[in-house]
Design a protein around this motif. Structure first.
Motif, short mmCIF file in Angstrom:
data_model
loop_
_atom_site.label_atom_id
_atom_site.label_comp_id
_atom_site.label_asym_id
_atom_site.label_seq_id
_atom_site.Cartn_x
_atom_site.Cartn_y
_atom_site.Cartn_z
N ASN A 31 44.61 40.10 38.66
CA ASN A 31 44.52 39.93 40.10
C ASN A 31 43.09 39.71 40.55
N LEU A 32 42.94 38.95 41.63
CA LEU A 32 41.63 38.77 42.25
C LEU A 32 41.22 40.04 42.97
N THR A 33 39.92 40.24 43.08
CA THR A 33 39.42 41.34 43.90
C THR A 33 39.28 40.86 45.33
N VAL A 52 38.95 41.18 55.63
CA VAL A 52 39.88 40.95 54.52
C VAL A 52 40.92 42.06 54.54
N GLU A 53 42.19 41.67 54.65
CA GLU A 53 43.30 42.62 54.61
C GLU A 53 44.14 42.35 53.37
N GLN A 54 44.61 43.42 52.75
CA GLN A 54 45.39 43.29 51.53
C GLN A 54 46.87 43.45 51.84
N THR A 55 47.69 42.53 51.32
CA THR A 55 49.13 42.67 51.37
C THR A 55 49.63 42.83 49.94
N SER A 56 50.92 42.88 49.75
CA SER A 56 51.43 43.12 48.40
C SER A 56 51.13 41.98 47.43
N LYS A 57 51.17 40.74 47.91
CA LYS A 57 50.98 39.60 47.01
C LYS A 57 49.75 38.75 47.31
N ASP A 76 46.31 34.01 47.40
CA ASP A 76 47.25 34.62 46.46
C ASP A 76 46.48 35.47 45.45
N LYS A 77 46.92 36.71 45.24
CA LYS A 77 46.22 37.62 44.34
C LYS A 77 46.24 37.14 42.89
N ARG A 78 47.35 36.62 42.46
CA ARG A 78 47.48 36.22 41.05
C ARG A 78 46.85 34.87 40.75
N SER A 79 47.24 33.85 41.54
CA SER A 79 46.79 32.49 41.24
C SER A 79 45.45 32.15 41.86
N GLY A 80 45.10 32.81 42.96
CA GLY A 80 43.87 32.48 43.66
C GLY A 80 44.01 31.30 44.60
N ASN A 81 45.24 30.79 44.74
CA ASN A 81 45.47 29.66 45.64
C ASN A 81 45.20 30.06 47.08
N VAL A 82 44.56 29.15 47.81
CA VAL A 82 44.20 29.41 49.21
C VAL A 82 45.14 28.61 50.10
N LYS A 83 45.76 29.30 51.06
CA LYS A 83 46.63 28.63 52.03
C LYS A 83 46.05 28.84 53.42
#
Length: 88
Positions: A31-33, A52-57, A76-83
């Motif tokens: 996961n990304l920090t 910066v707010e953290q959600t589950s994913k 996205d925490k796993r992929s790092g994709n920015v939407k």
């Protein structure tokens, strides 16, 4: 120490010497920090990170653009994709 044990130890040492410390820290847990998510959002929107707010994913990052507009970006925490808000 037997020859096979020596070879094993040498292989382990060589394997770890090719892994950079930064990539080892980034990939621990997969996961990304928060700071990595903030940096990705900052670059994507070319602005200053406000929150910066953290959600589950993902991380929801609020960015202040140079125009004065505040935008929300999901990283996205796993992929790092920015939407951006347009893509959600």
């Amino acid at each position: 120490m037997t020859l096979s044990l020596r070879v094993f130890v040498v292989c382990i040492v060589l394997a770890f010497s090719f892994v950079s410390p930064a990539s080892a820290l980034q990939n621990s847990g997969g996961n990304l920090t928060k700071s990595e998510a903030a940096e990705r959002a900052r670059k994507a929107e070319n602005g200053r990170v406000l929150k910066v707010e953290q959600t589950s994913k993902s991380y929801r990052v609020k960015v202040l653009k140079k125009s004065g507009r505040v935008v929300s970006v999901d990283v996205d925490k796993r992929s790092g994709n920015v939407k951006t808000s347009k893509e959600r």
